[in-house]
Structure formats: C-alpha cells, structure tokens
Design an enzyme around this catalytic site. Structure first.
Site, short mmCIF file in Angstrom:
data_model
loop_
_atom_site.label_atom_id
_atom_site.label_comp_id
_atom_site.label_asym_id
_atom_site.label_seq_id
_atom_site.Cartn_x
_atom_site.Cartn_y
_atom_site.Cartn_z
N GLU A 1 -0.26 -12.37 -1.58
CA GLU A 1 -1.66 -12.40 -1.97
C GLU A 1 -1.92 -13.64 -2.82
OE1 GLU A 1 -2.88 -8.80 -4.01
OE2 GLU A 1 -2.14 -7.51 -2.39
N SER B 1 0.85 -1.20 0.00
CA SER B 1 0.00 0.00 0.00
C SER B 1 0.88 1.25 0.00
CB SER B 1 -0.93 0.01 1.23
OG SER B 1 -0.20 -0.25 2.41
N GLU C 1 -9.42 -9.49 3.32
CA GLU C 1 -9.66 -8.08 2.98
C GLU C 1 -10.99 -7.90 2.26
OE1 GLU C 1 -6.39 -5.89 1.31
OE2 GLU C 1 -7.66 -4.14 0.89
N LYS D 1 4.30 -11.50 3.38
CA LYS D 1 2.87 -11.69 3.08
C LYS D 1 2.72 -11.83 1.56
CE LYS D 1 -0.31 -8.30 3.24
NZ LYS D 1 -0.75 -8.30 1.83
O1 KIV Z 1 -0.55 -3.39 1.51
C1 KIV Z 1 -1.16 -3.38 2.59
O2 KIV Z 1 -1.09 -2.41 3.35
C2 KIV Z 1 -1.96 -4.55 2.91
C3 KIV Z 1 -2.79 -4.57 4.13
C4 KIV Z 1 -3.56 -3.41 4.47
C5 KIV Z 1 -3.42 -5.86 4.46
O3 KIV Z 1 -1.90 -5.51 2.21
#
Ligand code: KIV
Length: 260
Positions: free
Chosen positions: A115, A45, A182, A113
């Site tokens: 996706e 993000s 999400e 993390k």
């Molecule tokens: O990129 C991000 O900030 C995210 C989260 C808000 C889960 O993937």
C-alpha cells in the site's frame, strides 16, 4: 494452465478484464483455481475476515507467510501474491527487501502487494530490481485507517484526486506491474486507468478498471450479517453452513447420526 505475471502484462492489450479474488488457506485457493481464477491475493484482510479483528493493522509477517504457504499449496497453477503487512515494508528499503524476500523464499509467493504512493516508491524500485514483482495499492489504504478516520471513500477533494493520479504514475514509474484502486469514484478510477500503462485492479472503484478483486468471504456470503457496499454476493454459503450444521446437530441429538 499456469497463470503468471504475463496475465497482467497482456490484459491491457487484449482488453480482457483481470479477475482476482483473495484466498487465505489451502481449500479456498483450490476452489478459486478450480473456478478458473488464477490470480490470488493473500490479503491482510485476513486480519478482519479470518481473525475477527477490527482492522488489518496487527497482522504479522509470520501470519502472512503462514497463510501464503497454504494458498500456494492449494493453487499450484495460480499466480499468488502476498499482501505485505503494516510496518513490514514502510520503515526502509532494507526492511522491505528482507520482509518480501522472506515471503518469496519461505511461502513461495510469486509477488507482493504494497500500500502507498510516493513514499514507498524507493521500496518498489528496489524490490523490482531484485526480481520481486510488486502490485501497488492506492485509494483507500486500509493500513492508514486511523489517518483517514475510517474506511470511507478516498479522493473526495480535487487536491486528493490529483495526489492519487500522481501516485498512480509514480508507482508505475517505480516498476509496479499492476495497481489496486480501492474505494474511489468510478470517474477517478477511469481517469487513472487511462493515465497509466499498467493494469488497474478495482475494489469499490467501478467497472472502468482493467480488472476487479474481491474478498472471498464477501462474494460467497460467508458472513451472513455482513455485506460491504462495493461487493456482490454470488452465494449464501454462510447460511448453507448453518443449515447443514443444524441438521448434523439434530441428527446427533436424536440418536440418528450414522444409525440405520
Ligand atoms: O487485504 C486485501 O484483501 C486487499 C484487497 C481486497 C485489495 O488489500
């Protein structure tokens, strides 16, 4: 106290909600840790809230490594996860190992993390097998924004709800230690949370998740004109900054800055 992956492992047993927030630099990370939030995500993000782009797609691996390094230095007692950018892990298991390995070695992240559902399970298995903790992420996957035609809610049809439930189980089976949900309905998030043993971390997915994650800027009102529906503003820092900078500018213009 140092936060480790055990914070996630223990949460379902203790029923204590997991608190997570994104962070993108040294100062933000230090502030989050000082507030007692010890689980931080360097989200892709950052492409939107730091770089001002319309999506997360153009964020690069080098940028994630750069920002993760700052966050790790700012919050040395926290569990810091790096969000793997678009096309850094999808192409192959080898590409995922190489990219995630760089994030762990160069930025000293404690996990990553990714996706995706079934398609990235081979990557999750290989990463976990190599000793790299993986957090999954299903529901709205911002890296697939063009496939969906926007950032709207996911799981609107029965078919997609079934697919999401199946994806959650597969990601758990592949070895993920936690799963971001999400922008899905509260009911579906509750069903998924009950169906898996790993904790679910919601954003726009309701209170039944095992924990919540929010974007730093949204919680603090750093962008005064933007407030996503799933977020809650706990401060109006953007407006405070504008007021403070106005006062500074006025002092300088009137010759009063640092004058007696
Ligand atoms: O990129 C991000 O900030 C995210 C989260 C808000 C889960 O993937």
């Amino acid at each position: 106290m140092n936060t480790t992956i055990n914070y996630f492992h223990e949460s379902k047993l203790s029923a204590e909600p997991i608190v997570m927030v994104t962070a993108y630099d040294f100062t933000m990370a230090a502030l989050a840790e000082a507030a007692g939030i010890g689980a931080l995500l360097v989200g892709d993000s950052l492409g939107m809230v730091v770089q001002g782009k319309a999506s997360t797609l153009s964020v690069t691996l080098d940028e994630i490594i750069y920002h993760t390094g700052m966050v790790v230095r700012g919050a040395p007692g926290s569990f810091v996860l790096a969000d793997m950018p678009f096309m850094s892990y999808q192409v192959s298991v080898e590409a995922a190992l190489e990219a995630c390995g760089r994030v762990m070695k160069e930025a000293l992240a404690q996990g990553v993390k990714l996706e995706g559902g079934a398609v990235i399970c081979p990557q999750i298995k290989a990463l976990v097998g190599t000793g790299i903790p993986v957090m999954g992420h299903i529901g709205l996957q911002p890296q697939s924004v063009h496939l969906y035609g926007g950032f709207g809610k996911r799981g609107k049809t029965q078919k997609e709800r079934e697919l999401l439930l199946r994806s959650a189980r597969l990601v758990e089976e592949a070895g993920a230690f936690a799963l971001v949900l999400e922008n899905i309905s509260h009911a579906l998030a509750e069903e998924i949370t009950a169906a898996v043993r790993i904790p679910t971390i919601g954003i726009g997915a309701g209170p039944a998740c095992s924990g919540q994650i929010q974007v730093f800027h949204d919680l603090l009102g750093l962008q005064p004109d933007y407030q996503p529906r799933h977020s809650k503003r706990y401060a109006a820092i953007g407006e405070s900054i504008i007021t403070a900078l106005n006062s500074y500018a006025a002092d300088v213009r009137q010759g009063q800055f640092l004058s007696k």
